[in-house]
Design a protein around this motif. Structure first.
Motif, short mmCIF file in Angstrom:
data_model
loop_
_atom_site.label_atom_id
_atom_site.label_comp_id
_atom_site.label_asym_id
_atom_site.label_seq_id
_atom_site.Cartn_x
_atom_site.Cartn_y
_atom_site.Cartn_z
N VAL A 100 0.85 -1.20 0.00
CA VAL A 100 0.00 0.00 0.00
C VAL A 100 0.88 1.25 0.00
N LEU A 101 1.90 1.27 0.85
CA LEU A 101 2.80 2.43 0.88
C LEU A 101 3.54 2.59 -0.44
N HIS A 102 3.93 1.46 -1.02
CA HIS A 102 4.62 1.52 -2.32
C HIS A 102 3.69 2.11 -3.38
N ALA A 103 2.44 1.67 -3.39
CA ALA A 103 1.46 2.19 -4.35
C ALA A 103 1.24 3.68 -4.13
N LEU A 104 1.16 4.11 -2.87
CA LEU A 104 0.95 5.53 -2.57
C LEU A 104 2.14 6.38 -2.98
N GLU A 105 3.35 5.81 -2.92
CA GLU A 105 4.52 6.55 -3.41
C GLU A 105 4.42 6.79 -4.91
N ILE A 106 3.85 5.83 -5.62
CA ILE A 106 3.73 5.95 -7.08
C ILE A 106 2.64 6.95 -7.46
N ILE A 107 1.47 6.85 -6.84
CA ILE A 107 0.35 7.71 -7.24
C ILE A 107 0.21 8.94 -6.37
N GLY A 108 1.02 9.03 -5.31
CA GLY A 108 0.93 10.17 -4.40
C GLY A 108 1.46 11.43 -5.04
N GLY A 109 1.43 12.47 -4.31
CA GLY A 109 1.85 13.76 -4.85
C GLY A 109 0.62 14.57 -5.19
N LYS A 110 0.80 15.83 -5.32
CA LYS A 110 -0.32 16.74 -5.51
C LYS A 110 -1.04 16.55 -6.85
N TRP A 111 -0.30 16.20 -7.90
CA TRP A 111 -0.88 16.25 -9.24
C TRP A 111 -1.14 14.91 -9.89
N ARG A 112 -0.56 13.84 -9.40
CA ARG A 112 -0.67 12.55 -10.10
C ARG A 112 -2.09 12.01 -10.16
N LEU A 113 -2.81 12.05 -9.04
CA LEU A 113 -4.19 11.56 -9.06
C LEU A 113 -5.10 12.42 -9.94
N PRO A 114 -5.01 13.75 -9.86
CA PRO A 114 -5.83 14.55 -10.79
C PRO A 114 -5.52 14.25 -12.26
N ILE A 115 -4.26 13.99 -12.57
CA ILE A 115 -3.88 13.66 -13.95
C ILE A 115 -4.52 12.33 -14.36
N ILE A 116 -4.39 11.33 -13.50
CA ILE A 116 -4.99 10.02 -13.79
C ILE A 116 -6.49 10.16 -13.96
N TRP A 117 -7.11 10.90 -13.06
CA TRP A 117 -8.57 11.07 -13.09
C TRP A 117 -9.01 11.75 -14.39
N GLU A 118 -8.30 12.78 -14.81
CA GLU A 118 -8.65 13.49 -16.05
C GLU A 118 -8.47 12.60 -17.27
N ILE A 119 -7.37 11.87 -17.31
CA ILE A 119 -7.14 11.00 -18.47
C ILE A 119 -8.18 9.88 -18.51
N SER A 120 -8.61 9.43 -17.34
CA SER A 120 -9.58 8.34 -17.30
C SER A 120 -10.93 8.73 -17.91
N GLY A 121 -11.19 10.01 -17.97
CA GLY A 121 -12.45 10.49 -18.54
C GLY A 121 -12.48 10.47 -20.06
N SER A 122 -11.35 10.21 -20.67
CA SER A 122 -11.30 10.14 -22.14
C SER A 122 -10.37 9.01 -22.54
N LYS A 123 -10.51 8.57 -23.76
CA LYS A 123 -9.66 7.47 -24.24
C LYS A 123 -8.20 7.92 -24.28
N SER A 124 -8.00 9.12 -24.79
CA SER A 124 -6.66 9.72 -24.79
C SER A 124 -6.84 11.23 -24.78
N ILE A 125 -5.77 11.91 -24.37
CA ILE A 125 -5.87 13.36 -24.24
C ILE A 125 -4.53 13.99 -24.60
N ARG A 126 -4.60 15.14 -25.23
CA ARG A 126 -3.38 15.86 -25.59
C ARG A 126 -2.91 16.71 -24.41
N TYR A 127 -1.64 17.07 -24.45
CA TYR A 127 -1.00 17.79 -23.35
C TYR A 127 -1.76 19.05 -22.97
#
Length: 121
Positions: free
Chosen positions: A18-45
């Motif tokens: 769990v801690l290892h996973a949180l190190e990967i997805i943690g941080g201020k911006w990583r989850l919002p990025i994942i969440w935004e990309i998940s709303g579309s098949k692909s997204i440009r920068y």
């Protein structure tokens, strides 16, 4: 003392998935990025940057690179005119989405309690 903290952190993150996973997805911006990309098949920068208020180009680039290194995001370059890059989630990241949805629901449930406690302070 900082060295001890780093050793302890590494010891626990290696022993606890769990801690290892949180190190990967943690941080201020990583989850919002994942969440935004998940709303579309692909997204440009630039679409991604516009959809995440407050993120800088540097932080978006670094976060995307880190997520790509961990195999959560796929970067596809199109050598057309004009050239462009699109980001999409990998299968590993798609496997993570149900867990994030559960955390989202939990957050919605406890948020009113959190706000109520902080208003009385």
């Amino acid at each position: 003392m900082k060295g001890e903290t780093e050793k302890t952190k590494n010891k626990y993150s290696k022993a606890c998935p769990v801690l290892h996973a949180l190190e990967i997805i943690g941080g201020k911006w990583r989850l919002p990025i994942i969440w935004e990309i998940s709303g579309s098949k692909s997204i440009r920068y630039n679409e991604l940057k516009r959809s995440i208020p407050g993120i800088t180009n540097i932080m978006l680039t670094r976060s995307l690179q880190a997520l790509e290194e961990h195999g959560l995001i796929k970067r596809t370059e199109y050598n057309k005119i004009p050239p462009h890059v699109e980001y999409s989630l990998t299968d590993d990241c798609n496997d993570l989405l149900p867990a994030l949805a559960i955390i989202n629901e939990w957050g919605k449930r406890v948020w009113p309690e959190y706000e109520a406690k902080n208003k009385t302070k």
